[in-house]
Design a protein around this motif. Structure first.
Motif, PDB file in Angstrom:
ATOM      1  N   ARG A  61     -21.728   5.696  34.145  1.00  0.00           N
ATOM      2  CA  ARG A  61     -22.261   4.728  33.182  1.00  0.00           C
ATOM      3  C   ARG A  61     -23.735   5.004  32.905  1.00  0.00           C
ATOM      4  O   ARG A  61     -24.176   4.947  31.747  1.00  0.00           O
ATOM      5  N   LEU A  62     -24.499   5.308  33.948  1.00  0.00           N
ATOM      6  CA  LEU A  62     -25.907   5.618  33.751  1.00  0.00           C
ATOM      7  C   LEU A  62     -26.092   6.889  32.931  1.00  0.00           C
ATOM      8  O   LEU A  62     -26.995   6.987  32.090  1.00  0.00           O
ATOM      9  N   ARG A  63     -25.228   7.875  33.169  1.00  0.00           N
ATOM     10  CA  ARG A  63     -25.285   9.105  32.369  1.00  0.00           C
ATOM     11  C   ARG A  63     -25.058   8.796  30.897  1.00  0.00           C
ATOM     12  O   ARG A  63     -25.777   9.298  30.014  1.00  0.00           O
ATOM     13  N   ASP A  64     -24.051   7.961  30.602  1.00  0.00           N
ATOM     14  CA  ASP A  64     -23.774   7.599  29.209  1.00  0.00           C
ATOM     15  C   ASP A  64     -24.925   6.786  28.609  1.00  0.00           C
ATOM     16  O   ASP A  64     -25.228   6.919  27.411  1.00  0.00           O
ATOM     17  N   ASP A  65     -25.555   5.941  29.448  1.00  0.00           N
ATOM     18  CA  ASP A  65     -26.703   5.183  28.955  1.00  0.00           C
ATOM     19  C   ASP A  65     -27.837   6.126  28.554  1.00  0.00           C
ATOM     20  O   ASP A  65     -28.490   5.943  27.513  1.00  0.00           O
ATOM     21  N   ILE A  66     -28.084   7.129  29.385  1.00  0.00           N
ATOM     22  CA  ILE A  66     -29.151   8.090  29.091  1.00  0.00           C
ATOM     23  C   ILE A  66     -28.853   8.843  27.799  1.00  0.00           C
ATOM     24  O   ILE A  66     -29.740   9.054  26.957  1.00  0.00           O
ATOM     25  N   GLU A  67     -27.595   9.240  27.623  1.00  0.00           N
ATOM     26  CA  GLU A  67     -27.224   9.948  26.393  1.00  0.00           C
ATOM     27  C   GLU A  67     -27.408   9.059  25.169  1.00  0.00           C
ATOM     28  O   GLU A  67     -27.859   9.517  24.114  1.00  0.00           O
ATOM     29  N   ALA A  68     -27.073   7.776  25.310  1.00  0.00           N
ATOM     30  CA  ALA A  68     -27.243   6.852  24.184  1.00  0.00           C
ATOM     31  C   ALA A  68     -28.714   6.701  23.821  1.00  0.00           C
ATOM     32  O   ALA A  68     -29.082   6.688  22.632  1.00  0.00           O
ATOM     33  N   LEU A  69     -29.586   6.599  24.829  1.00  0.00           N
ATOM     34  CA  LEU A  69     -31.012   6.472  24.556  1.00  0.00           C
ATOM     35  C   LEU A  69     -31.566   7.742  23.911  1.00  0.00           C
ATOM     36  O   LEU A  69     -32.372   7.677  22.975  1.00  0.00           O
ATOM     37  N   LYS A  70     -31.138   8.893  24.410  1.00  0.00           N
ATOM     38  CA  LYS A  70     -31.617  10.148  23.824  1.00  0.00           C
ATOM     39  C   LYS A  70     -31.146  10.287  22.376  1.00  0.00           C
ATOM     40  O   LYS A  70     -31.881  10.783  21.519  1.00  0.00           O
ATOM     41  N   LYS A  71     -29.930   9.842  22.117  1.00  0.00           N
ATOM     42  CA  LYS A  71     -29.419   9.908  20.743  1.00  0.00           C
ATOM     43  C   LYS A  71     -30.219   8.995  19.822  1.00  0.00           C
ATOM     44  O   LYS A  71     -30.507   9.346  18.670  1.00  0.00           O
ATOM     45  N   ALA A  72     -30.586   7.802  20.337  1.00  0.00           N
ATOM     46  CA  ALA A  72     -31.413   6.898  19.534  1.00  0.00           C
ATOM     47  C   ALA A  72     -32.784   7.498  19.281  1.00  0.00           C
ATOM     48  O   ALA A  72     -33.356   7.354  18.194  1.00  0.00           O
ATOM     49  N   MET A  73     -33.328   8.189  20.288  1.00  0.00           N
ATOM     50  CA  MET A  73     -34.643   8.810  20.133  1.00  0.00           C
ATOM     51  C   MET A  73     -34.606   9.960  19.134  1.00  0.00           C
ATOM     52  O   MET A  73     -35.577  10.214  18.414  1.00  0.00           O
ATOM     53  N   GLU A  74     -33.481  10.669  19.073  1.00  0.00           N
ATOM     54  CA  GLU A  74     -33.374  11.800  18.160  1.00  0.00           C
ATOM     55  C   GLU A  74     -33.455  11.380  16.704  1.00  0.00           C
ATOM     56  O   GLU A  74     -33.769  12.182  15.830  1.00  0.00           O
ATOM     57  N   LYS A  75     -33.161  10.080  16.438  1.00  0.00           N
ATOM     58  CA  LYS A  75     -33.235   9.608  15.061  1.00  0.00           C
ATOM     59  C   LYS A  75     -34.670   9.600  14.559  1.00  0.00           C
ATOM     60  O   LYS A  75     -34.920   9.567  13.360  1.00  0.00           O
ATOM     61  N   ASN A  76     -35.635   9.573  15.490  1.00  0.00           N
ATOM     62  CA  ASN A  76     -37.046   9.638  15.131  1.00  0.00           C
ATOM     63  C   ASN A  76     -37.640  10.897  15.753  1.00  0.00           C
ATOM     64  O   ASN A  76     -38.050  10.889  16.907  1.00  0.00           O
ATOM     65  N   ALA A  77     -37.666  11.974  14.995  1.00  0.00           N
ATOM     66  CA  ALA A  77     -38.116  13.254  15.540  1.00  0.00           C
ATOM     67  C   ALA A  77     -39.605  13.211  15.865  1.00  0.00           C
ATOM     68  O   ALA A  77     -40.385  12.511  15.224  1.00  0.00           O
TER      69      ALA A  77
END
Length: 717
Positions: free
Chosen positions: A232-248
């Motif tokens: 679950r923590l791994r998926d949380d980290i991926e979700a945060l990184k994906k959100a961050m990628e929206k703002n390069a």
């Protein structure tokens, strides 16, 4: 067209000090506001040979009829006063940047017990943290959807929240783990507030620390063989990184800065702003304006800075503002920005590196925005001009009607009779000058008499303003009256700034009921002092005759009148037995239809609002001095009007804000008022006797009460 020499002040009368000046037209309306380091030198530039002036400046000084000034101590004070007056007077010859759309923000209502994440537009509110602006609302929702997995903050409305709390069942987001479900007590208010703070910290760019903490927790869970939690923590980290990628990342040094670029030609200018926070582009917006004054790029930048930061403070003003050209002089502007932030602000032109490269990107966006705007506007401006020319030709007017006012009457079977006045200038809506009226001269349904009353009241105010400002010296009105009502929402109110669908607020740009008698005109476009060239009424020959008769009785003969009948879309003019028939493809007819339909929309919105208030009126509404806030507090404390009626004066005093005298007044009013008819459950037919309906307008349910007419049996007009 005025001769500038007719109102030119003597040079010795103008002070040689910093200040702000205002040019006014013949109707005393402010048409231009400017500031100067030396008022004497600046104003002298306007009163030289007209042939030497820029065409737009020449138009301004010949339109003006007077000039006045206010002396201030410093150039910073002049900058602040200029901004305030431009916002207040809306002068037609000033550069005014307007958003081409209302940009959405991601907002977190930190002032609430359980903060809510949502999309917000419009004016910023206290106690709310904003992130953005974003180009599209869906971009906000995509970002929030990713972050809710890690920060399950409440996103539901107040109604959904209360319903879930009442039933004890959370909404779908609560079941799937994207909401911590504070509505059913799964999380304490303190923990939910902390969760909202973490959400805001992440959105503000403080992402590295949080990601490292999650990665550490994931590794610890894996070492302890808690593989499901680690996953679950791994998926949380991926979700945060994906959100961050929206703002390069655009600036590697985690800079907080705003970049402003300007693209312009001789007639118009486009401004684009990139908001960079933590090295990432967090928001973008843009404006386009007419260059109605001779202005340099530096002056355009200065106006943009006023628009951006005039109502901001603290961290909303970044440490660094990058611009394509510096205002002249730059020191007062930089000092003003520093004062808004409360800390030093760097205002400069980027010279090299990543910041210059990003500025070039912003500049390309500005150029594209200007090109797109000109493509759209070319046809729009031509169409509006043709429409006004067709109307002038059809009605045999001397010139195109640049200001059109349209009136409509609305009622429901003769009840709540109201009228509206909408304004179009240059073929575009001027919503700040909309007005609405309550018909008070008689009772019942009579559209012709109502139209006569409204036209009379509106133009009595116009004549009174002319007399007050000295434009009309022979001044006594027929019956000496001019006030048509001065309350906010009371009987006979004559209008207010308006732009919306019936929200009763006292602010420009909304359907407000601001009292005109409480506002000093002083050049502001808030009163009836500015006459139209054409009055349009929604109706046929009788309504047109009533409007013309009202103007004739007031001695006004320089305003044209026509009516647009709905049935065949015929245009009626006074004194003619036959209508003017415009071709169905006529742009002039289309403009008249838009004006008429807008007046109808505005009138029926007001009529529905009044009807709703009347249906929801309760015994607390008759208590003098008891406002909406204290009514809501009373209902919240006691639960219903029935329980409040049975309370003692001492018990009523327990409500915050209720003193002894007010409690006695409430008790007397409730004792004298007859109890409301019992509510009926429409699904079961059961009479609900334990509580009276909430009569403050805050109830989420809508029981059908005895004695309330079925609106569907009537017909609105």
């Amino acid at each position: 067209m005025a001769d500038p020499s007719s109102y030119r002040p003597r040079p010795g009368d103008i002070p040689d000090s910093p200040g702000v000046y205002r040019f006014r037209d013949e109707h005393r309306r402010v048409i231009y506001v400017g500031k100067a380091k030396s008022l004497r030198q600046r104003l002298a530039n306007y009163f030289q040979d007209l042939a030497n002036l820029h065409p737009r400046t020449r138009t301004m000084v010949t339109t003006a009829a007077s000039v006045e000034w206010t002396v201030v101590s410093t150039e910073v004070e002049a900058l602040q006063l200029e901004y305030s007056w431009i916002k207040e007077y809306d002068p037609r010859f000033n550069v005014k940047y307007r958003d081409d759309k209302s940009y959405p923000y991601l907002a977190v209502t930190m002032s609430e017990q359980f903060p809510r994440v949502q999309v917000m537009r419009g004016h910023k509110k206290k106690g709310v943290r904003y992130f953005g602006p974003y180009a599209h609302a869906w971009a906000i929702r995509d970002t929030v959807d990713l972050l809710l997995r890690v920060f399950p903050v409440r996103t539901c409305s107040a109604g959904v929240f209360k319903n879930a709390a009442r039933t004890g069942r959370p909404c779908l987001l609560g079941y799937i783990g994207k909401c911590s479900a504070p509505c059913v007590g799964r999380i304490t208010p303190e923990d939910h507030q902390e969760l909202a703070e973490e959400f805001c910290d992440f959105m503000a760019g403080r992402t590295g620390t949080y990601l490292r903490r999650l990665e550490k927790q994931m590794m610890e869970a894996a070492e302890e063989m808690e593989y499901e939690r680690a996953a679950r923590l791994r998926d949380d980290i991926e979700a945060l990184k994906k959100a961050m990628e929206k703002n390069a990342v655009v600036l590697a040094d985690a800079t907080d800065a705003d970049l402003i670029a300007v693209a312009e030609d001789e007639l118009e200018a486009a401004v684009q702003i990139f908001h960079v926070r933590g090295g990432r582009v967090r928001g973008q917006r843009g404006w386009v304006t007419d260059k109605v004054e001779e202005v340099t790029t530096g002056a355009l930048v200065e106006h943009a800075l006023q628009q951006l930061y005039g109502e901001e403070s603290g961290d909303a003003v970044p440490k660094e503002v990058l611009v394509p050209a510096l205002p002249e002089p730059v020191e007062p502007v930089q000092e003003w920005l520093t004062g808004r932030r409360g800390a030093n602000v760097s205002l400069r032109i980027p010279q090299r590196g990543d910041k210059k490269a990003l500025m070039e990107t912003v500049q390309r966006n500005a150029q594209q925005a200007l090109a797109l705007h000109k493509t759209k506007r070319a046809s729009d401006l031509t169409t509006r001009s043709r429409a006004l020319e067709e109307i002038a030709e059809a009605l045999d007017l001397d010139s195109a009607p640049l200001r059109i006012e349209c009136y409509d009457i609305s009622h429901l079977q003769g009840e709540d009779v109201v009228a509206s006045m909408v304004v179009f200038e240059d073929g575009l809506q001027r919503k700040s000058e909309y007005r609405r009226f309550q018909i008070k001269g008689f009772a019942g349904q009579d559209d012709v008499r109502s139209m006569h009353e409204v036209i009379t009241r509106r133009f009595k105010r116009y004549l009174a303003e002319k007399e007050r400002t000295g434009e009309w010296a022979d001044g006594s009105l027929a019956d000496g009256s001019l006030a048509e009502g001065s309350g906010t929402g009371g009987s006979g109110t004559d209008g207010s700034p308006a732009d919306g669908d019936g929200a009763l607020t006292d602010s420009p740009g909304s359907d407000s009921l601001a009292s005109d008698s409480l506002k000093d005109d002083d050049g502001r476009p808030k009163k009836f002092a500015y006459p139209p060239q054409l009055v349009v009424v929604d109706g046929g020959q009788p309504q047109v005759a009533a409007a013309r008769r009202a103007l004739d009785e007031l001695g006004i003969d320089d305003i044209a009148v026509c009516g647009l009948a709905k049935r065949l879309e015929e245009v009626w003019v006074p004194g003619e037995d036959d209508p003017v028939v415009l071709p169905r493809t006529s742009e002039g007819l289309y403009l008249l239809q838009r004006v008429r339909d807008e007046a109808h929309r505005f009138a029926i919105t007001y009529q529905r609002t009044k009807r709703t208030k009347r249906f929801r009126a309760g015994p607390l509404d008759d208590v003098p001095g008891l406002g909406e806030t204290r009514k809501q507090a009373l209902i919240k404390h006691f639960g219903s009007v029935k329980k409040l009626r049975s309370a003692t004066i001492e018990q009523i005093q327990e409500v915050p804000g209720i003193g002894r005298k007010t409690a006695e007044t409430i008790a007397v009013a409730l004792a004298q008022a007859a109890p409301a008819a019992p509510a009926v459950n429409t699904a079961t037919g059961e009479i609900i006797e334990d509580e009276e309906p909430d009569t403050t307008g805050g109830s989420s349910g809508e029981p059908v009460t005895a004695g309330v007419p079925d609106e569907r049996r009537g017909q609105e007009t």
